[in-house]
Design a protein around this motif. Structure first.
Motif, PDB file in Angstrom:
ATOM      1  N   UNK A  23       0.838  -1.204   0.000  1.00  0.00           N
ATOM      2  CA  UNK A  23       0.000   0.000   0.000  1.00  0.00           C
ATOM      3  C   UNK A  23       0.875   1.257   0.000  1.00  0.00           C
ATOM      4  N   UNK A  24       1.946   1.229   0.800  1.00  0.00           N
ATOM      5  CA  UNK A  24       2.835   2.395   0.858  1.00  0.00           C
ATOM      6  C   UNK A  24       3.522   2.638  -0.475  1.00  0.00           C
ATOM      7  N   UNK A  25       4.013   1.552  -1.084  1.00  0.00           N
ATOM      8  CA  UNK A  25       4.696   1.683  -2.370  1.00  0.00           C
ATOM      9  C   UNK A  25       3.746   2.173  -3.459  1.00  0.00           C
ATOM     10  N   UNK A  26       2.517   1.655  -3.442  1.00  0.00           N
ATOM     11  CA  UNK A  26       1.536   2.089  -4.442  1.00  0.00           C
ATOM     12  C   UNK A  26       1.231   3.582  -4.291  1.00  0.00           C
TER      13      UNK A  26
ATOM     14  N   UNK B 168      -4.823  12.916  -3.908  1.00  0.00           N
ATOM     15  CA  UNK B 168      -5.284  13.037  -2.526  1.00  0.00           C
ATOM     16  C   UNK B 168      -6.102  11.830  -2.065  1.00  0.00           C
ATOM     17  N   UNK B 169      -7.069  11.407  -2.856  1.00  0.00           N
ATOM     18  CA  UNK B 169      -7.957  10.310  -2.456  1.00  0.00           C
ATOM     19  C   UNK B 169      -7.179   9.001  -2.315  1.00  0.00           C
ATOM     20  N   UNK B 170      -6.306   8.711  -3.282  1.00  0.00           N
ATOM     21  CA  UNK B 170      -5.512   7.475  -3.228  1.00  0.00           C
ATOM     22  C   UNK B 170      -4.577   7.490  -2.033  1.00  0.00           C
ATOM     23  N   UNK B 171      -3.945   8.638  -1.758  1.00  0.00           N
ATOM     24  CA  UNK B 171      -3.058   8.731  -0.599  1.00  0.00           C
ATOM     25  C   UNK B 171      -3.824   8.486   0.696  1.00  0.00           C
TER      26      UNK B 171
ATOM     27  N   UNK C 218       1.561   8.960  -6.381  1.00  0.00           N
ATOM     28  CA  UNK C 218       1.804  10.382  -6.158  1.00  0.00           C
ATOM     29  C   UNK C 218       2.831  10.932  -7.140  1.00  0.00           C
ATOM     30  N   UNK C 219       3.787  10.084  -7.554  1.00  0.00           N
ATOM     31  CA  UNK C 219       4.755  10.524  -8.557  1.00  0.00           C
ATOM     32  C   UNK C 219       4.085  10.710  -9.919  1.00  0.00           C
ATOM     33  N   UNK C 220       3.140   9.821 -10.240  1.00  0.00           N
ATOM     34  CA  UNK C 220       2.460   9.900 -11.538  1.00  0.00           C
ATOM     35  C   UNK C 220       1.351  10.949 -11.547  1.00  0.00           C
ATOM     36  N   UNK C 221       0.739  11.140 -10.386  1.00  0.00           N
ATOM     37  CA  UNK C 221      -0.368  12.097 -10.273  1.00  0.00           C
ATOM     38  C   UNK C 221      -0.127  12.971  -9.044  1.00  0.00           C
ATOM     39  N   UNK C 222       0.691  13.996  -9.177  1.00  0.00           N
ATOM     40  CA  UNK C 222       1.061  14.824  -8.014  1.00  0.00           C
ATOM     41  C   UNK C 222      -0.150  15.371  -7.257  1.00  0.00           C
TER      42      UNK C 222
END
Length: 201
Positions: free
Chosen positions: A69-72, A86-89, A77-81
């Motif tokens: 989960x952390x790696x994803x 926000x929601x995925x994080x 976040x790198x692909x979609x700053x």
């Protein structure tokens, strides 16, 4: 030595070390690990048990999912700053902390202080495996080795228990060298009493 049902009692042949085990005797973690390893060796080599790593595998599986989960979240976040991510994080962060809670419950309720699970096959191949479980601890500022042995004949869900509490000085000399014969003798006494159906507290 045999039981009436033909099964061997524990440690008909005690394993021997070509190289003595030596630790810093003031390091209680090292002392506990050395004693635990000697007990495992006695059951594996002296009694023909095979260590079952399912408890540790469960812990590793929980940790692996949490790290995933952390790696994803990092990659996303790198692909979609942020703020697009926000929601995925939020989902990944919440999942990570939930899994850490699950891990805490797993280690405190399921694993407890268990340091070994071993299985010994029935020589005839007719009965389920015998299961041996070892749990141990050394409390801080109290150099006493507390060992709990559980024996589940034929894979029974309810086992027989025996405990041992002795000062670590009884197993280590002044140089920190482990007296394996002394430990194996005490472990054998517990194992034989359990196989004979006696319980010791």
């Amino acid at each position: 030595m045999s039981r009436p049902d033909g099964r061997k009692l524990a440690f008909d042949e005690c394993p021997s070390d070509s190289k003595p085990v030596k630790v810093e005797k003031w390091d209680l973690n090292a002392v506990k690990n050395a004693l635990d390893d000697a007990c495992k060796k006695a059951l594996n080599e002296g009694y023909g048990c095979v260590e079952d790593h399912s408890l540790m595998d469960g812990r590793l599986a929980i940790c692996t999912v949490a790290v995933a989960f952390s790696a994803f979240a990092l990659v996303w976040d790198l692909l979609h700053p942020f703020p697009a991510s926000r929601f995925v994080l939020f989902i990944c962060s919440a999942s990570y902390f939930v899994l850490m809670g699950v891990l805490t419950l797993y280690t405190s309720i399921r694993e407890k202080s268990c340091c070994y699970v071993g299985r010994r096959k029935d020589p005839t191949g007719l009965d389920p495996d015998d299961v041996w479980l070892l749990s141990s601890n050394i409390r801080k500022f109290e150099p006493t080795y507390h060992l709990s042995v559980e024996y589940r004949p034929g894979g029974q869900s309810e086992g027989r228990h025996a405990t041992l509490s002795k000062s670590v000085s009884e197993y280590f000399d002044e140089t920190g060298t482990l007296d394996g014969d002394k430990l194996w003798s005490d472990l054998q006494r517990l194992a034989v009493s359990l196989q004979d159906g006696k319980k010791k507290q």
